[in-house]
Design a protein around this motif. Sequence first.
Motif, short mmCIF file in Angstrom:
data_model
loop_
_atom_site.label_atom_id
_atom_site.label_comp_id
_atom_site.label_asym_id
_atom_site.label_seq_id
_atom_site.Cartn_x
_atom_site.Cartn_y
_atom_site.Cartn_z
N GLY A 17 37.38 87.21 25.82
CA GLY A 17 37.69 86.41 24.66
C GLY A 17 37.63 84.92 24.94
N ARG A 51 40.39 81.25 18.10
CA ARG A 51 40.06 82.16 19.20
C ARG A 51 39.00 83.15 18.74
N THR A 52 38.28 83.70 19.70
CA THR A 52 37.51 84.91 19.41
C THR A 52 37.96 85.95 20.43
N ASP A 53 37.92 87.20 20.01
CA ASP A 53 38.39 88.30 20.86
C ASP A 53 37.38 88.67 21.94
N TYR A 195 43.41 87.24 11.88
CA TYR A 195 43.16 87.98 13.11
C TYR A 195 42.57 89.37 12.81
N ASN A 196 41.38 89.63 13.32
CA ASN A 196 40.65 90.89 13.11
C ASN A 196 40.14 91.10 11.69
N ALA A 236 34.05 94.99 18.42
CA ALA A 236 33.88 93.54 18.63
C ALA A 236 32.42 93.13 18.80
#
Lengths: 250, 250
Positions: A17, A51-53, A195-196, A236
């Motif tokens: 991430g 953020r990115t996962d 988120y998600n 993802a």
Amino acid sequence: MQRYKAIIAYDGTEFFGYQVQPNKRTVQSELEAVLAKMHKGAEVKVTASGRTDAGVHARGQVVHFDSPLFIPEEKWVIALNSLLPDDLSVLTVEMVNESFHARFAAVGKEYRYRLLLSKMRDPFESRYAYRYPYPLDLEAMQAASCYLVGRPLDFTSFCSAKTEVVDKVRTIETIDYVLDGDLLTLRFVGNGFLYNMVRILVGTLLEVGSGDRKPEEMADILERQDRRFAGKTAPAHGLYLWEVFYKKSL
Amino acid sequence: MQRYKAIIAYDGTEFFGYQVQPNKRTVQSELEAVLAKMHKGAEVKVTASGRTDAGVHARGQVVHFDSPLFIPEEKWVIALNSLLPDDLSVLTVEMVNESFHARFAAVGKEYRYRLLLSKMRDPFESRYAYRYPYPLDLEAMQAASCYLVGRPLDFTSFCSAKTEVVDKVRTIETIDYVLDGDLLTLRFVGNGFLYNMVRILVGTLLEVGSGDRKPEEMADILERQDRRFAGKTAPAHGLYLWEVFYKKSL
């Protein structure tokens, strides 16, 4: 000190991430390590639009950092790329006003999700698209999308139950579908994403496309404000942070 | 026993080439391990149209193997792919006559070499194209290609000094150039290619394109029959074994 805005791209496959985590290879830690090298070991903090996962890619992630070095913009690009690993690249560096903030100044984002609609595995796409080998009703998916776009909506049902932000109202301007051979790209443009959220939207739209849900159910899911009523979280590796939008004046 | 012909694709990045080597991950060893699993541990030898080096990709490598199992062709594809890793995939399996041999029956091959003509690194192409950030004179490269195609020529100068085969005469039918944005693809079709031949051809053509050599030098290099007179060997990761040709009758 000069503030710099940078647009970066990364293949998320081998990163845990974006955000720094102890003993993990992350985008932020690679960037900060390279900047520290350029600043004789002094710490330079990098702030991203979000953020990115783990496994999520970026074509147009935006970050900012402050530096005492006055280096021309194109020289920054060359210097950073000469030190960064192959799966992380700086596309542009721009001098910006101190009031610029990669996260707080962002007014919108585009995410893309790539689906490989094929029974056949493609070794060149296994890191870059989620393979979905079943028939899909694109019209049903587009009908479902209409319930999700064009006005502020509470996306509580479409974000991880672990989401920390309180206000879960967001506006998705458009969800569109581009089919190129057996590659279907879903493009999401909106003022913000939880988120998600894109992965849960994709997972739910796939359940509509496969006939497991009706497009009209979207209204009910939104109303429930409960993650358990939406579909699965899509993997993802199909997801790309494509672009981050800022007001022109900045 | 039934002989099967299979067309396979692989991302060469994480393989030590096609051929089995002790304690290395190779394409052949992955295929043979999966076939052994399907044959209750019995060894099944796989024969390819030719080796590919570490890092070289394949879109249409051809192999054959013999098996006592009479499985329908499309079931073979599903069974093999369910066991193979993500970077190696079987595209088709076909029952063939015992006289078919992946190497000896091949009458020609197509290789492609992908160049990313950009000053900017692209993290999504770093495994799949050789980045060449300098200006290229495509017309000079095409002029140089004319010396190399259309008739049987001795390619001793254009193969690794380690090449073991004695007869180094091959015919390249065509070398063509396809420019798509900043991606330049060189396509080589011929009746056979020697060890490192395409990579040395590409390396030499790049020296022509960058002005370091004149197109006319190709005649001289061929005549010398000495590897030292040709250009550098271009990196493996731009190269793809694209297709292997067989006589229709087989």
